[in-house]
Write an enzyme that holds these catalytic residues in place. Structure first.
Site, PDB file in Angstrom:
ATOM      1  N   ARG A   3      -5.341  -1.598 -17.837  1.00  0.00           N
ATOM      2  CA  ARG A   3      -6.134  -1.588 -16.617  1.00  0.00           C
ATOM      3  C   ARG A   3      -5.781  -2.823 -15.796  1.00  0.00           C
ATOM      4  O   ARG A   3      -5.555  -3.910 -16.342  1.00  0.00           O
ATOM      5  CB  ARG A   3      -7.635  -1.560 -16.928  1.00  0.00           C
ATOM      6  N   HIS A  53       0.648   3.934 -10.659  1.00  0.00           N
ATOM      7  CA  HIS A  53      -0.245   4.499 -11.674  1.00  0.00           C
ATOM      8  C   HIS A  53       0.224   5.895 -12.106  1.00  0.00           C
ATOM      9  O   HIS A  53      -0.532   6.867 -12.056  1.00  0.00           O
ATOM     10  CB  HIS A  53      -1.681   4.556 -11.138  1.00  0.00           C
TER      11      HIS A  53
END
Length: 311
Positions: free
Chosen positions: A225, A273
């Protein structure tokens, strides 16, 4: 848990997932884009399926929340969770996808792809000897489903793989696992540092100067993350050659803001991502398996999230 009868699906893929489920389950399914979800739909739902909560999300009568991604910080981080609501996540082949992502960039570096491309542009014939993955020591932060799958792939090629977790508990495919409190003594001999940590209160900003300053020209990959990484510390580590190259797939704000310093650093590779994108077939399969487990009274669902731990 009582039967799930009314399912609200929103966010990216809401329409495709809804269409795929219509012929597979006899439930009332409501599929809406996030900006069309009102209090009325939330109040009617038994289950909420999405990548993240809508801006107006509230639990009301919801019994089950199913995240369409592996990360659940959007649901938990900085939020108060209703203790009797089940939270599950989508895992499926995410670990395999992320392991392939990591492997591709490690191989690219060891095989000198960037150097050979530059030499080609300059019409320079210069031999460089590729290194083997088997010669590498790779430290992975996080030994869960994703971290262990990355370790599995890398250990297959003979790398020494060290796992780091809060407990230091032994996990398959790692040569050894250590507690996070002991990580500093291993960092100086690490060739690659891979982050797979979830975002929790205890991991926010955890990868900082206290990690980077012990590294010696290592590669860094972040597939966990974005907010677990202190970006200023990373930039400093690149200047000091603690880090030689950084591959970043996750960021605190996505899309990455145009003014970010990360864009222009030649030793940083940015991907949007994509290391483990949820596709419709996997999302539907994982959802159906979870629904079946819930309705059969299974208490040990493999994708159940620990609210206390945050993953």
């Amino acid at each position: 848990m009582s039967d799930i009868n009314k399912i609200l699906i929103t966010g990216r893929l809401y329409r495709e997932i809804g269409e795929a489920l219509e012929s597979k389950i006899s439930k009332e399914i409501l599929c809406l884009p996030e900006d069309k979800v009102t209090e009325k739909e939330l109040r009617c739902a038994d289950a909420y399926v999405a990548f993240k909560p809508t801006d107006n999300f509230a639990f009301y009568n919801i019994k089950w929340v199913h995240a369409l991604g592996a990360g659940v910080d959007g649901f938990l981080f900085g939020r108060q969770w209703k203790k009797d609501v089940l939270l599950t996540r989508t895992i499926c082949s995410f670990g395999k996808k992320i392991s392939e992502y990591c492997l591709s960039y490690i191989l690219s570096d060891l095989q000198h792809h960037r150097e050979f491309k530059k030499n080609q542009q300059e019409k320079l014939w210069k031999q460089l000897t590729p290194a083997s993955i088997g010669s590498q020591t790779i430290l992975i932060l996080g030994t869960g489903v994703i971290g262990s799958e990355v370790a599995k792939s890398l250990s297959y090629f003979g790398a020494e793989v060290i796992g780091v977790s809060l407990s230091g508990k032994t996990v398959n495919y790692f040569n050894r696992t250590i507690k996070f409190s002991d990580v500093q003594e291993y960092l100086s001999r690490v060739d690659w540092l891979i982050n797979t940590l979830p975002l929790t209160e205890s991991t926010q900003g955890i990868i900082d100067d206290n990690i980077f300053k012990y590294l010696n020209s290592a590669g860094f990959i972040n597939v966990g993350r974005g907010s677990t990484l202190n970006e200023k510390a990373l930039l400093k580590a690149l200047v000091n050659n603690n880090i030689k190259i950084a591959i970043l797939d996750v960021f605190p704000a996505e899309p990455l803001p145009l003014e970010s310093e990360l864009w222009s650093n030649s030793n940083i590779i940015i991907t949007p991502h994509i290391s483990a994108i949820t596709d419709v077939d996997e999302a539907v399969e994982c959802f159906l398996n979870t629904l079946t487990g819930i309705e059969s009274g299974e208490t040990n669902l493999k994708n159940k999230v620990s609210i206390k731990k945050g993953y």
